[in-house]
Design an enzyme around this catalytic site. Structure first.
Site, PDB file in Angstrom:
ATOM      1  N   ALA A 129     -22.360  -0.022   0.715  1.00  0.00           N
ATOM      2  CA  ALA A 129     -22.699   1.073   1.624  1.00  0.00           C
ATOM      3  C   ALA A 129     -23.472   2.178   0.925  1.00  0.00           C
ATOM      4  O   ALA A 129     -23.934   3.125   1.572  1.00  0.00           O
ATOM      5  CB  ALA A 129     -21.429   1.645   2.252  1.00  0.00           C
ATOM      6  N   GLY A 130     -23.604   2.077  -0.389  1.00  0.00           N
ATOM      7  CA  GLY A 130     -24.364   3.068  -1.134  1.00  0.00           C
ATOM      8  C   GLY A 130     -23.565   4.266  -1.576  1.00  0.00           C
ATOM      9  O   GLY A 130     -24.140   5.265  -2.025  1.00  0.00           O
TER      10      GLY A 130
ATOM     11  N   TYR B 134       0.843  -1.196   0.000  1.00  0.00           N
ATOM     12  CA  TYR B 134       0.000   0.000   0.000  1.00  0.00           C
ATOM     13  C   TYR B 134       0.882   1.251   0.000  1.00  0.00           C
ATOM     14  O   TYR B 134       1.585   1.537   0.968  1.00  0.00           O
ATOM     15  CB  TYR B 134      -0.915   0.037   1.220  1.00  0.00           C
ATOM     16  CG  TYR B 134      -1.866  -1.133   1.335  1.00  0.00           C
ATOM     17  CD1 TYR B 134      -2.203  -1.926   0.252  1.00  0.00           C
ATOM     18  CD2 TYR B 134      -2.458  -1.441   2.570  1.00  0.00           C
ATOM     19  CE1 TYR B 134      -3.080  -2.989   0.370  1.00  0.00           C
ATOM     20  CE2 TYR B 134      -3.342  -2.505   2.696  1.00  0.00           C
ATOM     21  CZ  TYR B 134      -3.640  -3.276   1.594  1.00  0.00           C
ATOM     22  OH  TYR B 134      -4.492  -4.337   1.723  1.00  0.00           O
TER      23      TYR B 134
ATOM     24  N   HIS C 126       0.216 -12.126   1.775  1.00  0.00           N
ATOM     25  CA  HIS C 126      -0.819 -11.388   1.061  1.00  0.00           C
ATOM     26  C   HIS C 126      -1.405 -12.196  -0.100  1.00  0.00           C
ATOM     27  O   HIS C 126      -2.618 -12.184  -0.342  1.00  0.00           O
ATOM     28  CB  HIS C 126      -0.239 -10.067   0.552  1.00  0.00           C
ATOM     29  CG  HIS C 126      -1.241  -8.971   0.406  1.00  0.00           C
ATOM     30  ND1 HIS C 126      -0.884  -7.643   0.290  1.00  0.00           N
ATOM     31  CD2 HIS C 126      -2.591  -8.987   0.359  1.00  0.00           C
ATOM     32  CE1 HIS C 126      -1.969  -6.898   0.177  1.00  0.00           C
ATOM     33  NE2 HIS C 126      -3.020  -7.692   0.207  1.00  0.00           N
TER      34      HIS C 126
ATOM     35  N   PRO D  51     -15.576  -5.697   3.120  1.00  0.00           N
ATOM     36  CA  PRO D  51     -16.890  -6.189   3.555  1.00  0.00           C
ATOM     37  C   PRO D  51     -18.037  -5.311   3.079  1.00  0.00           C
ATOM     38  O   PRO D  51     -19.193  -5.726   3.152  1.00  0.00           O
ATOM     39  CB  PRO D  51     -16.771  -6.168   5.083  1.00  0.00           C
ATOM     40  CG  PRO D  51     -15.815  -5.051   5.358  1.00  0.00           C
ATOM     41  CD  PRO D  51     -14.795  -5.151   4.243  1.00  0.00           C
TER      42      PRO D  51
END
Length: 330
Positions: free
Chosen positions: A210-211, A56, A123, A203
């Protein structure tokens, strides 16, 4: 409140995926000071399980988490990962040879500014290196006091068994959500059998559940469109319909769509009999608080059953490369 993932590894009931970046290269990145403020707020309210990886930001994200650990090491359970070379833009491969594992751990420890990693993940599996060899090298880190617990990401049931025979595995991290349920066929029940905790990444469907993602909202250079077929323009439109039941349950319960999605995962954990600690990522304080509050929600059997229908109606695979995820190797 904590959750016992495995053995003596206790973590907060929801974690924070601390990638602190965006999917579009053209979008404005999170400023380091703002990101650190978000991390501190998470720990303040009890979200103390912080997840990162060496890939990252090419190490920059670990350095950011290191700034948090500098002042709050005893409050935080830190997880990081090795095993992806290149970048996350598609120019990537997996690597798991012993020399690489040991070098990555030392580099992560330096960036994090700590002498031990609480949970160290592979990973991705290197197809050219037996998982026994990779985990054997990881076990050396535990023996040296550089890692407390070991984890694996996106492994199959058989790969988990082989790894667990070399050294106890504390947690498996794979994508698992209302619209990504392929892990339930093999790896989830195997983890439950072996006493391994499960840490679902994405998730909330990278915002879609979540919209916060909708057809037309993704730019042409958004990595989700490039790497994950379900985020194509046509599939997003179909998936908006497929996930409409999440909105219905949210309206009936007074919860947010994100809370419904996370509460569903908690219900699945109870169903399969294993600890489940999702690690949603967010750049907003209120979402961190809402995500934590979801751990106190128990959905009705009717609501869970309704949400169970979502995945079968979803259009598009979760990865362009089926071998990059566990289901492509099952």
């Amino acid at each position: 409140m904590t959750v016992l993932l495995s053995d003596d590894l206790r973590v907060s009931p929801v974690g924070l995926g601390a990638i602190m970046s965006v999917y579009s290269p053209a979008a404005k990145p999170v400023e380091p000071a703002e990101a650190l403020d978000i991390l501190n707020y998470a720990v303040d309210i009890g979200v103390t399980f912080i997840d990162t990886a060496d890939v990252y930001g090419h190490g920059a994200n670990e350095e950011l988490v290191g700034r948090l650990l500098a002042d709050r090491r005893t409050e935080v359970t830190v997880a990081t990962k090795f095993g992806i070379t290149g970048d996350l833009q598609g120019n990537r491969r997996a690597r798991g040879d012993r020399a690489y594992v040991l070098a990555c751990a030392d580099a992560s420890l330096k960036r994090l500014g700590t002498d031990v990693i609480d949970l160290y993940y592979m990973h991705r599996l290197d197809p050219e290196v037996p998982i026994e060899d990779t985990v054997g090298a990881m076990a050396e880190l535990v023996a040296a006091g550089k890692a407390r617990h070991l984890g694996l990401s996106e492994v199959t049931a058989s790969e988990l068994r082989r790894a667990h025979a070399v050294h106890p595995i504390a947690a498996v991290q794979s994508e698992w959500s209302v619209w990504s349920r392929d892990v339930e066929s093999g790896i989830v029940p195997t983890a439950a059998e072996l006493g391994v905790g499960f840490v679902p990444y994405s998730p909330l469907g990278r915002g879609f559940l979540a919209g916060t993602v909708s057809p037309g909202s993704l730019t042409a250079d958004d990595l989700r469109r490039a790497l994950m077929p379900r985020y194509s323009e046509d599939n997003l439109s179909a998936n908006l319909t497929a996930t409409g039941v999440i909105t219905t349950v949210a309206e009936e319960t007074g919860l947010t769509r994100a809370q419904v999605s996370l509460a569903w995962l908690n219900a699945k954990g109870r169903e399969f009999g294993l600890p489940v600690v999702p690690i949603p990522g967010t750049r907003r304080r209120q979402y961190i608080a809402q995500n934590l509050a979801s751990t106190q929600v128990v959905l009705t059997e009717e609501h869970v059953a309704a949400l169970d229908t979502v995945a079968d109606a979803v259009a598009g695979a979760r990865s362009r490369d089926p071998h990059w995820i566990s289901s492509g190797r099952e």
